[in-house]
Design a protein around this motif. Structure first.
Motif, PDB file in Angstrom:
ATOM      1  N   ALA A 272      39.171  47.748  45.338  1.00 34.66           N
ATOM      2  CA  ALA A 272      39.644  47.960  43.260  1.00 34.66           C
ATOM      3  C   ALA A 272      40.056  46.979  43.524  1.00 34.66           C
ATOM      4  O   ALA A 272      41.758  46.686  44.429  1.00 34.66           O
ATOM      5  CB  ALA A 272      40.314  49.372  43.835  1.00 34.66           C
ATOM      6  N   ASP A 273      40.383  46.382  42.489  1.00 27.25           N
ATOM      7  CA  ASP A 273      41.064  45.524  41.857  1.00 27.25           C
ATOM      8  C   ASP A 273      41.879  45.884  40.555  1.00 27.25           C
ATOM      9  O   ASP A 273      41.352  45.918  39.325  1.00 27.25           O
ATOM     10  CB  ASP A 273      40.365  43.874  41.414  1.00 27.25           C
ATOM     11  N   LEU A 274      43.303  45.938  40.692  1.00 27.67           N
ATOM     12  CA  LEU A 274      43.812  47.179  40.312  1.00 27.67           C
ATOM     13  C   LEU A 274      44.678  45.355  38.734  1.00 27.67           C
ATOM     14  O   LEU A 274      45.424  44.823  39.394  1.00 27.67           O
ATOM     15  CB  LEU A 274      45.223  47.608  41.416  1.00 27.67           C
ATOM     16  N   GLY A 275      44.572  46.214  37.924  1.00 32.12           N
ATOM     17  CA  GLY A 275      44.697  45.678  36.804  1.00 32.12           C
ATOM     18  C   GLY A 275      44.353  44.125  36.650  1.00 32.12           C
ATOM     19  O   GLY A 275      45.257  43.000  36.499  1.00 32.12           O
ATOM     20  N   THR A 276      43.008  43.954  37.176  1.00 30.25           N
ATOM     21  CA  THR A 276      42.539  42.883  36.724  1.00 30.25           C
ATOM     22  C   THR A 276      42.988  41.884  36.326  1.00 30.25           C
ATOM     23  O   THR A 276      42.561  40.880  35.929  1.00 30.25           O
ATOM     24  CB  THR A 276      40.999  43.446  37.492  1.00 30.25           C
ATOM     25  N   GLY A 277      43.023  42.418  34.841  1.00 28.16           N
ATOM     26  CA  GLY A 277      43.239  41.121  33.587  1.00 28.16           C
ATOM     27  C   GLY A 277      41.576  40.895  33.322  1.00 28.16           C
ATOM     28  O   GLY A 277      40.793  41.799  32.546  1.00 28.16           O
ATOM     29  N   PRO A 278      41.501  39.770  33.338  1.00 31.91           N
ATOM     30  CA  PRO A 278      40.484  39.785  32.574  1.00 31.91           C
ATOM     31  C   PRO A 278      38.741  39.507  34.057  1.00 31.91           C
ATOM     32  O   PRO A 278      38.356  37.906  34.302  1.00 31.91           O
ATOM     33  CB  PRO A 278      40.649  37.792  32.253  1.00 31.91           C
ATOM     34  N   GLY A 279      39.940  39.636  35.466  1.00 28.44           N
ATOM     35  CA  GLY A 279      38.772  39.734  36.278  1.00 28.44           C
ATOM     36  C   GLY A 279      39.505  38.880  37.635  1.00 28.44           C
ATOM     37  O   GLY A 279      37.945  38.649  38.425  1.00 28.44           O
ATOM     38  N   LEU A 280      40.624  38.704  37.103  1.00 29.82           N
ATOM     39  CA  LEU A 280      41.661  37.831  38.856  1.00 29.82           C
ATOM     40  C   LEU A 280      42.545  38.848  39.849  1.00 29.82           C
ATOM     41  O   LEU A 280      42.694  39.588  39.225  1.00 29.82           O
ATOM     42  CB  LEU A 280      42.142  36.849  37.993  1.00 29.82           C
ATOM     43  N   PRO A 281      41.790  38.673  41.023  1.00 27.20           N
ATOM     44  CA  PRO A 281      40.854  37.675  41.810  1.00 27.20           C
ATOM     45  C   PRO A 281      39.591  37.963  41.732  1.00 27.20           C
ATOM     46  O   PRO A 281      38.239  37.914  42.193  1.00 27.20           O
ATOM     47  CB  PRO A 281      41.738  37.413  43.393  1.00 27.20           C
ATOM     48  N   GLY A 282      39.068  39.451  41.192  1.00 25.61           N
ATOM     49  CA  GLY A 282      38.193  40.347  41.472  1.00 25.61           C
ATOM     50  C   GLY A 282      36.893  39.683  41.744  1.00 25.61           C
ATOM     51  O   GLY A 282      36.229  39.936  42.212  1.00 25.61           O
ATOM     52  N   ILE A 283      36.869  38.931  40.264  1.00 24.80           N
ATOM     53  CA  ILE A 283      35.630  38.608  39.976  1.00 24.80           C
ATOM     54  C   ILE A 283      35.298  37.811  40.930  1.00 24.80           C
ATOM     55  O   ILE A 283      34.113  37.555  41.705  1.00 24.80           O
ATOM     56  CB  ILE A 283      35.128  38.135  38.193  1.00 24.80           C
ATOM     57  N   PRO A 284      35.629  36.159  41.323  1.00 21.98           N
ATOM     58  CA  PRO A 284      35.568  35.640  41.713  1.00 21.98           C
ATOM     59  C   PRO A 284      35.088  35.750  43.321  1.00 21.98           C
ATOM     60  O   PRO A 284      34.207  35.295  44.171  1.00 21.98           O
ATOM     61  CB  PRO A 284      36.672  34.238  41.999  1.00 21.98           C
TER      62      PRO A 284
ATOM     63  N   GLY B 215      48.606  52.969  42.939  1.00 18.56           N
ATOM     64  CA  GLY B 215      46.675  52.931  43.646  1.00 18.56           C
ATOM     65  C   GLY B 215      47.246  53.144  45.260  1.00 18.56           C
ATOM     66  O   GLY B 215      46.039  53.286  45.767  1.00 18.56           O
ATOM     67  N   GLY B 216      48.205  53.635  45.158  1.00 18.54           N
ATOM     68  CA  GLY B 216      47.425  53.678  47.004  1.00 18.54           C
ATOM     69  C   GLY B 216      46.635  54.710  47.151  1.00 18.54           C
ATOM     70  O   GLY B 216      46.282  55.036  48.513  1.00 18.54           O
ATOM     71  N   HIS B 217      47.025  56.156  46.013  1.00 20.88           N
ATOM     72  CA  HIS B 217      45.484  57.114  46.623  1.00 20.88           C
ATOM     73  C   HIS B 217      44.258  56.786  46.526  1.00 20.88           C
ATOM     74  O   HIS B 217      43.547  57.699  46.982  1.00 20.88           O
ATOM     75  CB  HIS B 217      45.788  58.449  45.564  1.00 20.88           C
ATOM     76  N   LEU B 218      43.926  55.096  46.279  1.00 19.39           N
ATOM     77  CA  LEU B 218      42.944  54.749  46.463  1.00 19.39           C
ATOM     78  C   LEU B 218      42.110  54.820  47.352  1.00 19.39           C
ATOM     79  O   LEU B 218      41.105  54.602  48.122  1.00 19.39           O
ATOM     80  CB  LEU B 218      43.096  53.737  45.555  1.00 19.39           C
TER      81      LEU B 218
END
Length: 212
Positions: free
Chosen positions: A76-88, A157-160
């Motif tokens: 899980a990428d928290l507060g990803t904004g425009p997808g960083l770092p999750g999309i790359p 986010g620790g609960h995740l």
């Protein structure tokens, strides 16, 4: 997609991928993402960085520098904004299942469009604040690039995290004070210095897990 990028920009990305021991074939989907981000950014102001060459370094390569420390599975990428770092990361690592957590409606709309256009079968969007994501223990890893202090990220986010799950937090200089301020029950497992190709600034990846 409109990918009229300069040869210099393409070379910078190719060289960066090589330096990070990643396949240069990733350049094409990464540039598709960059083109989409640039197009939406003109209208929606998704990121303060406007220069495409700077985006290659500060968005794409900076996000990908953590890839050696990311394990296969759910992230899980928290507060990803425009997808960083999750999309790359989702582009570079098909062995990941990435949930892009973002409460801002404009950014979430962009994320859904990016996942659709890039055909990222291993990414999904959760339009919510991290603390409102009702998936306790569902993730082997959570990450956050610019969200908060280590303690702040764990608070929302620790609960995740699964019992042996890890927070992978991207930081600039070594965050000794943040590590010292970790809440009870959590401990820093490792701090990895990262080298981001083309970036002169310090970068560290902090791995945090539950204390034994």
């Amino acid at each position: 997609m409109d990918t009229a990028f300069s040869p210099a920009l393409r070379q910078r990305l190719d060289d960066g991928l090589a330096a990070l021991a990643l396949d240069r074939a990733l350049a094409a989907p990464l540039l598709d993402y960059l083109a989409l981000l640039l197009r939406w950014n003109r209208t929606y102001n998704l990121t303060a960085i406007r220069d495409p060459e700077e985006m290659v370094v500060r968005h794409l390569l900076d996000s990908l520098a953590m890839h050696p420390y990311v394990q296969p599975g759910a992230l899980a990428d928290l507060g990803t904004g425009p997808g960083l770092p999750g999309i790359p990361l989702a582009i570079a690592r098909p062995d990941l299942q990435v949930t892009l957590v973002e409460s801002n409606g404009k950014k979430a709309r962009f994320l859904r469009e990016a996942v659709r256009q890039l055909k990222l079968g291993n990414a999904r969007v959760a339009e919510a604040r991290a603390e409102a994501v009702a998936e306790p223990g569902a993730y082997a890893q959570i990450t956050a690039r610019a969200l908060d202090t280590l303690a702040g990220i764990l608070e929302v986010g620790g609960h995740l995290l699964a019992p042996h799950g890890r927070l992978l937090a991207m930081k600039g200089v070594h965050p000794a004070e943040e590590i010292a301020a970790l809440p009870p029950g959590w401990t820093a497992l490792a701090v990895h210095p990262l080298t981001v190709p083309g970036l002169g600034a310090e970068r560290h990846l902090v791995e945090v897990g539950r204390a034994a």
